[in-house]
Design a protein around this motif. Structure first.
Motif, PDB file in Angstrom:
ATOM      1  N   TRP A   1      34.151 -17.061 121.376  1.00 57.84           N
ATOM      2  CA  TRP A   1      34.515 -17.838 122.532  1.00 57.84           C
ATOM      3  C   TRP A   1      35.354 -16.991 123.404  1.00 57.84           C
ATOM      4  O   TRP A   1      35.305 -17.074 124.864  1.00 57.84           O
ATOM      5  CB  TRP A   1      35.195 -18.908 122.282  1.00 57.84           C
ATOM      6  N   ALA A   2      36.602 -16.525 122.913  1.00 58.26           N
ATOM      7  CA  ALA A   2      37.508 -15.749 123.966  1.00 58.26           C
ATOM      8  C   ALA A   2      36.498 -14.781 124.502  1.00 58.26           C
ATOM      9  O   ALA A   2      36.982 -14.419 125.997  1.00 58.26           O
ATOM     10  CB  ALA A   2      38.608 -15.268 123.112  1.00 58.26           C
ATOM     11  N   THR A   3      36.012 -13.887 124.084  1.00 60.12           N
ATOM     12  CA  THR A   3      35.277 -12.795 124.832  1.00 60.12           C
ATOM     13  C   THR A   3      34.158 -13.039 125.725  1.00 60.12           C
ATOM     14  O   THR A   3      34.168 -12.661 126.746  1.00 60.12           O
ATOM     15  CB  THR A   3      34.366 -11.967 123.666  1.00 60.12           C
TER      16      THR A   3
ATOM     17  N   PHE B   1      36.112 -14.935 128.532  1.00 62.84           N
ATOM     18  CA  PHE B   1      36.928 -13.720 129.332  1.00 62.84           C
ATOM     19  C   PHE B   1      35.770 -13.139 130.312  1.00 62.84           C
ATOM     20  O   PHE B   1      35.849 -12.820 131.604  1.00 62.84           O
ATOM     21  CB  PHE B   1      37.479 -12.816 128.457  1.00 62.84           C
ATOM     22  N   VAL B   2      34.715 -12.672 129.942  1.00 69.61           N
ATOM     23  CA  VAL B   2      33.720 -12.003 130.733  1.00 69.61           C
ATOM     24  C   VAL B   2      33.013 -12.934 131.639  1.00 69.61           C
ATOM     25  O   VAL B   2      33.083 -12.461 132.777  1.00 69.61           O
ATOM     26  CB  VAL B   2      32.651 -11.484 129.587  1.00 69.61           C
ATOM     27  N   LEU B   3      32.919 -14.015 131.187  1.00 67.93           N
ATOM     28  CA  LEU B   3      32.482 -14.988 132.354  1.00 67.93           C
ATOM     29  C   LEU B   3      33.284 -15.317 133.473  1.00 67.93           C
ATOM     30  O   LEU B   3      33.013 -15.070 134.560  1.00 67.93           O
ATOM     31  CB  LEU B   3      32.067 -16.428 131.523  1.00 67.93           C
ATOM     32  N   PHE B   4      34.532 -15.520 133.305  1.00 68.55           N
ATOM     33  CA  PHE B   4      35.706 -15.709 134.277  1.00 68.55           C
ATOM     34  C   PHE B   4      35.975 -14.362 134.987  1.00 68.55           C
ATOM     35  O   PHE B   4      36.182 -14.554 136.090  1.00 68.55           O
ATOM     36  CB  PHE B   4      36.777 -16.384 133.544  1.00 68.55           C
ATOM     37  N   MET B   5      35.965 -13.342 134.352  1.00 66.01           N
ATOM     38  CA  MET B   5      36.288 -11.796 135.382  1.00 66.01           C
ATOM     39  C   MET B   5      35.158 -11.483 135.966  1.00 66.01           C
ATOM     40  O   MET B   5      35.459 -10.986 137.139  1.00 66.01           O
ATOM     41  CB  MET B   5      36.451 -11.005 134.295  1.00 66.01           C
TER      42      MET B   5
ATOM     43  N   TYR C   1      32.181 -12.095 141.183  1.00 68.51           N
ATOM     44  CA  TYR C   1      31.410 -10.871 141.663  1.00 68.51           C
ATOM     45  C   TYR C   1      29.694 -11.403 141.906  1.00 68.51           C
ATOM     46  O   TYR C   1      29.015 -10.575 142.118  1.00 68.51           O
ATOM     47  CB  TYR C   1      31.410  -9.669 140.784  1.00 68.51           C
ATOM     48  N   VAL C   2      29.323 -12.674 141.147  1.00 69.96           N
ATOM     49  CA  VAL C   2      28.071 -13.179 141.229  1.00 69.96           C
ATOM     50  C   VAL C   2      28.088 -13.703 142.593  1.00 69.96           C
ATOM     51  O   VAL C   2      28.705 -14.763 142.988  1.00 69.96           O
ATOM     52  CB  VAL C   2      28.141 -14.209 140.103  1.00 69.96           C
ATOM     53  N   PRO C   3      26.821 -13.210 143.455  1.00 66.66           N
ATOM     54  CA  PRO C   3      26.860 -13.663 144.954  1.00 66.66           C
ATOM     55  C   PRO C   3      26.217 -15.115 145.103  1.00 66.66           C
ATOM     56  O   PRO C   3      26.589 -15.684 146.131  1.00 66.66           O
ATOM     57  CB  PRO C   3      25.897 -12.577 145.367  1.00 66.66           C
ATOM     58  N   ASP C   4      25.408 -15.592 144.241  1.00 71.40           N
ATOM     59  CA  ASP C   4      24.605 -16.644 144.574  1.00 71.40           C
ATOM     60  C   ASP C   4      24.965 -17.899 143.484  1.00 71.40           C
ATOM     61  O   ASP C   4      25.217 -17.454 142.412  1.00 71.40           O
ATOM     62  CB  ASP C   4      23.140 -16.270 144.295  1.00 71.40           C
TER      63      ASP C   4
ATOM     64  N   ALA D   1      23.247 -19.341 130.378  1.00 68.76           N
ATOM     65  CA  ALA D   1      23.124 -18.288 129.177  1.00 68.76           C
ATOM     66  C   ALA D   1      24.483 -18.128 128.335  1.00 68.76           C
ATOM     67  O   ALA D   1      24.338 -17.862 127.258  1.00 68.76           O
ATOM     68  CB  ALA D   1      22.826 -17.017 130.070  1.00 68.76           C
ATOM     69  N   ALA D   2      25.573 -18.150 129.091  1.00 71.82           N
ATOM     70  CA  ALA D   2      26.899 -18.046 128.251  1.00 71.82           C
ATOM     71  C   ALA D   2      27.141 -19.309 127.364  1.00 71.82           C
ATOM     72  O   ALA D   2      27.384 -19.195 126.163  1.00 71.82           O
ATOM     73  CB  ALA D   2      28.062 -17.917 129.325  1.00 71.82           C
TER      74      ALA D   2
END
Length: 95
Positions: free
Chosen positions: A27-29, A32-36, A40-43, A53-54
Motif C-alpha cells: 500500500w505504501a509503495t 507513494f508512486v501514485l501521489f508522486m 505529471y499525468v496530463p489528462d 488500476a492502482a
C-alpha cells in the motif's frame, strides 16, 4: 500444548506478521508512486484510469495475501508440521 504445536503456532504467527508487513509495504509503495506521479499525468481521463488500476492492484493483491493467510490458518498443522519435520530431519542428518 505440545512442542510441535508451539512450533507450528510460532511459524504461523511469523507468516501472519510477514504478510501484514508486505500488505503495508504494498500500500505504501503504490500510494507513494501514485501521489508522486499524479502531477505529471496530463489528462483527467488518464488520471481516472491510473487511479482505478492502482486500486485494482491494491485490492486484488491484498485479497490474495489475506486468502493465503486464511488457507495457512485452516491447514497450518499440515503445512508447518511438514516444514518442521523436514527441518528436523535435515538438522539430524547433518549431526
Amino acid at each position: 500444548m505440545s512442542d510441535l504445536q508451539r512450533r507450528v503456532e510460532a511459524l504461523y504467527r511469523s507468516d501472519v506478521r510477514g504478510s501484514m508487513l508486505l500488505i503495508v509495504c504494498l500500500w505504501a509503495t503504490i500510494l507513494f508512486v501514485l501521489f508522486m506521479t499524479w502531477p505529471y499525468v496530463p489528462d483527467a481521463g488518464i488520471k481516472l484510469v491510473v487511479a482505478v488500476a492502482a486500486a485494482a492492484v491494491l485490492i486484488f493483491n491484498t485479497a490474495a495475501i489475506l486468502a493465503m493467510v486464511n488457507h495457512y490458518k485452516e491447514d497450518k498443522d499440515f503445512i508447518y508440521g511438514l516444514d518442521i519435520k523436514n527441518a528436523d530431519a535435515y538438522r539430524n542428518r547433518k549431526s
